[in-house]
Write a protein that holds these residues in place. Structure first.
Motif, PDB file in Angstrom:
ATOM      1  N   UNK A 185      14.608-120.545  59.328  1.00 57.04           N
ATOM      2  CA  UNK A 185      15.431-120.048  58.225  1.00 57.04           C
ATOM      3  C   UNK A 185      15.362-118.522  58.152  1.00 57.04           C
ATOM      4  N   UNK A 186      14.169-117.989  58.273  1.00 63.49           N
ATOM      5  CA  UNK A 186      13.983-116.530  58.237  1.00 63.49           C
ATOM      6  C   UNK A 186      14.713-115.862  59.395  1.00 63.49           C
ATOM      7  N   UNK A 187      14.593-116.437  60.583  1.00 65.26           N
ATOM      8  CA  UNK A 187      15.261-115.887  61.763  1.00 65.26           C
ATOM      9  C   UNK A 187      16.775-115.925  61.603  1.00 65.26           C
ATOM     10  N   UNK A 188      17.296-116.991  61.043  1.00 63.71           N
ATOM     11  CA  UNK A 188      18.739-117.113  60.896  1.00 63.71           C
ATOM     12  C   UNK A 188      19.297-116.127  59.872  1.00 63.71           C
ATOM     13  N   UNK A 189      18.550-115.895  58.797  1.00 60.17           N
ATOM     14  CA  UNK A 189      18.977-114.882  57.834  1.00 60.17           C
ATOM     15  C   UNK A 189      18.982-113.510  58.496  1.00 60.17           C
ATOM     16  N   UNK A 190      17.959-113.223  59.304  1.00 63.69           N
ATOM     17  CA  UNK A 190      17.908-111.953  60.018  1.00 63.69           C
ATOM     18  C   UNK A 190      19.072-111.842  61.001  1.00 63.69           C
ATOM     19  N   UNK A 191      19.374-112.928  61.694  1.00 68.96           N
ATOM     20  CA  UNK A 191      20.489-112.922  62.634  1.00 68.96           C
ATOM     21  C   UNK A 191      21.811-112.655  61.947  1.00 68.96           C
ATOM     22  N   UNK A 192      21.990-113.250  60.777  1.00 72.00           N
ATOM     23  CA  UNK A 192      23.218-113.029  60.005  1.00 72.00           C
ATOM     24  C   UNK A 192      23.340-111.576  59.596  1.00 72.00           C
ATOM     25  N   UNK A 193      22.249-110.997  59.100  1.00 70.37           N
ATOM     26  CA  UNK A 193      22.292-109.608  58.662  1.00 70.37           C
ATOM     27  C   UNK A 193      22.473-108.646  59.834  1.00 70.37           C
ATOM     28  N   UNK A 194      22.051-109.089  61.025  1.00 70.08           N
ATOM     29  CA  UNK A 194      22.208-108.256  62.220  1.00 70.08           C
ATOM     30  C   UNK A 194      23.610-108.346  62.804  1.00 70.08           C
ATOM     31  N   UNK A 195      24.441-109.218  62.226  1.00 71.45           N
ATOM     32  CA  UNK A 195      25.811-109.339  62.691  1.00 71.45           C
ATOM     33  C   UNK A 195      25.990-110.221  63.913  1.00 71.45           C
ATOM     34  N   UNK A 196      24.988-111.063  64.212  1.00 69.70           N
ATOM     35  CA  UNK A 196      25.095-111.931  65.380  1.00 69.70           C
ATOM     36  C   UNK A 196      25.927-113.166  65.071  1.00 69.70           C
TER      37      UNK A 196
END
Length: 298
Positions: A185-196
């Motif tokens: 979940x943490x990784x996916x939120x980071x991925x979303x914020x990174x624009x991936x």
């Protein structure tokens, strides 16, 4: 007394689905739950009390929230232990403390009753399909008697040893589940914020060393807004992590990795997601990360 009738105590999210599988397979089920509507919804006959159910059925299944509830059902006034009789098999399908399980097993053994702990894995979807995994502790003879029942609710039944072995294995499994869900979940939120692109991110992870159950089975759907409702809640996930930490304390193992999932699911509960499926932990992490959602609003 009827050898064909199965007793079922606790027909909630998981118990109700398992009871329905038995009913649909032609098994007579006598059910007890504080919510009688849950019993009838599963197609079971409503028992007037736990006492009546125990006195009527030779095989009894229990699916309850935790050890405290199990202990009240078993040891409470007019409970299962009071009315149990020699030759019965009582199965605890709950996620419970192995130490409590062993204690109750010893009490039932004094009355000639086999007490089997059978941790379950697979979630609501597997319960619906009858494809659960059962992690079983107790006596092999009792497990043999349960085979005709278990075949309707599970596709994998693993006998792990004496009383408590099933619930111990369940806690170990659930902790890994909690870690992978919270971390992903943490990784996916980071991925979303990174624009991936999240599906592309998952494709890469699932072909790499970060692959886990959450990346394979949960987040491809969560990224589209499907939270797979009906499974373990964040409150129950937190409870399981606490039970895991207690188990490690009993075993003399340092629980160095419990802080992550405890913080994540504790946050989810604090932000109002406690009674929702634990997959919503990603929204809790998103809330404190600027209101992030993996999926576009409908």
């Amino acid at each position: 007394m009827s050898e064909t009738q199965i007793g079922f105590i606790g027909l909630g999210n998981m118990g109700g689905r398992m009871a329905r599988r038995l009913v649909d397979a032609g098994t007579k089920v006598l059910g007890f739950d504080p919510n009688t509507a849950a019993v009838t919804a599963a197609g079971a006959e409503v028992a007037a009390s736990i006492a009546v159910l125990i006195e009527t059925c030779d095989i009894v299944l229990m699916s309850l929230p935790d050890s405290k509830v199990v202990e009240r059902v078993v040891e409470g006034e007019d409970g299962a232990l009071t009315h149990a009789r020699a030759g019965q098999v009582i199965v605890d399908l709950s996620t419970a403390a192995a130490s409590s399980t062993r204690r109750l097993s010893a009490l039932f053994a004094e009355k000639g009753v086999s007490y089997v702990d059978a941790g379950i894995s697979g979630g609501a979807a597997a319960a619906e399909k009858g494809t659960l995994t059962l992690m079983v502790g107790g006596e092999q003879e009792a497990l043999d008697r349960l085979a005709p029942v278990f075949r309707h609710i599970a596709t994998k039944v693993e006998f792990l040893g004496p009383s408590g072995a099933g619930h111990t294995t369940k806690l170990l499994n659930n902790f890994l589940n909690a870690v992978s869900l919270a971390a992903t979940a943490e990784v996916m939120v980071a991925g979303k914020k990174a624009g991936l692109d999240l599906h592309q991110l998952l494709d890469v992870i699932n072909a790499s060393s970060g692959v886990n159950f959450a990346t394979l089975n949960r987040f491809p759907k969560i990224a589209n807004g499907d939270y797979l409702e009906g499974g373990l809640t964040s409150k129950l996930m937190t409870k399981d992590v606490v039970l895991y930490a207690d188990l490690l304390h009993e075993l003399g193992v340092s629980p160095l990795n419990t802080s992550g999932p405890m913080a994540s699911f504790g946050l989810a509960t604090a932000l109002g997601y406690g009674d929702q499926i634990s997959n919503r932990v990603v929204d809790a992490l998103g809330d404190i990360s600027g209101g992030v959602r993996l999926h576009d609003p409908v």
